[in-house]
Design a protein around this motif. Structure first.
Motif, short mmCIF file in Angstrom:
data_model
loop_
_atom_site.label_atom_id
_atom_site.label_comp_id
_atom_site.label_asym_id
_atom_site.label_seq_id
_atom_site.Cartn_x
_atom_site.Cartn_y
_atom_site.Cartn_z
N GLY A 175 -2.43 6.65 -0.93
CA GLY A 175 -2.44 5.21 -0.70
C GLY A 175 -2.15 4.83 0.74
N SER B 267 -5.04 3.90 4.13
CA SER B 267 -4.99 2.75 5.04
C SER B 267 -4.75 3.19 6.48
N ASN C 272 -5.74 6.97 -9.09
CA ASN C 272 -5.28 6.73 -7.72
C ASN C 272 -6.17 5.75 -6.95
N HIS D 62 -7.55 2.87 -7.17
CA HIS D 62 -7.33 1.43 -7.01
C HIS D 62 -6.50 1.09 -5.78
N ARG D 63 -5.61 1.99 -5.37
CA ARG D 63 -4.76 1.72 -4.20
C ARG D 63 -5.07 2.66 -3.03
N GLN D 64 -5.87 3.68 -3.25
CA GLN D 64 -6.23 4.62 -2.20
C GLN D 64 -7.61 4.24 -1.69
N ILE D 65 -7.64 3.26 -0.78
CA ILE D 65 -8.87 2.55 -0.45
C ILE D 65 -9.89 3.39 0.31
N ALA E 174 -2.03 -2.23 -5.00
CA ALA E 174 -2.77 -1.99 -3.76
C ALA E 174 -2.33 -2.87 -2.60
N MET F 291 -1.04 -1.45 1.05
CA MET F 291 -1.80 -1.75 2.25
C MET F 291 -0.95 -2.50 3.29
#
Length: 219
Positions: free
Chosen positions: A31, A35, A60, A62-65, A173, A177
């Motif tokens: 995550g 970013s 993972n 959804h928050r590990q863009i 998320a 971020m």
């Protein structure tokens, strides 16, 4: 310099040019690391080494863009390199697909800055030991439930945490971020030789709206 036009407006061409000679180390590409890849990889830093042995899991993403659905099962460090270099062709990303402790045992390189993108205190203790041994500063970043903690560590004693056995809680998320953006700002300011408040813990609770800063005891 057209690519960095707006950054040059912020801090000048000389500082922007200085970033291409900087080498940073990121431990973890989940995550926070995702970013960091976007925020720092396209800001002009010349070399990024990323350490992560793990592969992408569905829960993972959804928050590990950095990752998309088709990346499931692939090595995170490989995708980190591919996506980061695709955004800016002036950055060199070197992936190390191994655990952090294995990397620290064999690495003899020097880094201008080390970024913690992990989710456990045991690894952060290892980062602190490696940073102190090599003379590098590092930035601790923690996201747990609604809470964010960030500290630029130069001379502070990382033993201000009472335990290394805390399981990660739920995450969203936007909070991850935010934490990564806050850290990336500190990193870029330091690398561009701008003023940074060091050895100070920033604490933010997104649930209560509480924000605190606390000076950390030095070693």
């Amino acid at each position: 310099m057209e690519y960095f036009h707006r950054q040059i407006q912020l801090w000048g061409e000389d500082r922007q040019n200085s970033l291409k000679d900087k080498k940073i180390l990121i431990i973890g590409s989940g995550g926070l690391g995702s970013s960091f890849a976007y925020a720092l990889g396209s800001s002009g830093v010349g070399e990024i080494c990323v350490v992560d042995f793990d592969t992408v899991s569905l829960h993972n993403i959804h928050r590990q863009i950095l990752f998309s659905l088709e990346d499931e099962g692939k090595f995170k460090a490989d995708i980190f390199k591919k996506r980061t270099e695709a955004r800016f062709n002036g950055v060199c990303v070197r992936p190390f697909k191994m655990k952090a402790d294995e990397f620290f045992k064999t690495c003899t390189e020097k880094f201008d800055l080390i970024l913690d993108a992990t989710d456990n205190l045991a690894t952060r203790m290892q980062i602190d030991e490696f940073a102190k041994k090599t003379g590098a500063s590092w930035i601790f970043t923690s996201v747990d439930s609604w809470q964010v903690q960030v500290c630029f560590i130069e001379k502070s004693d990382f033993k201000f945490f009472p335990t290394t056995k805390v399981a990660p809680a739920g995450l969203a998320a936007p909070i991850v971020m935010f934490a990564a953006s806050f850290t990336a700002n500190l990193a870029l300011r330091y690398l561009a030789n701008l003023e940074v408040k060091k050895d100070t813990l920033y604490y933010l609770n997104f649930f209560s709206g509480e924000f605190e800063t606390k000076k950390i005891a030095l070693v």
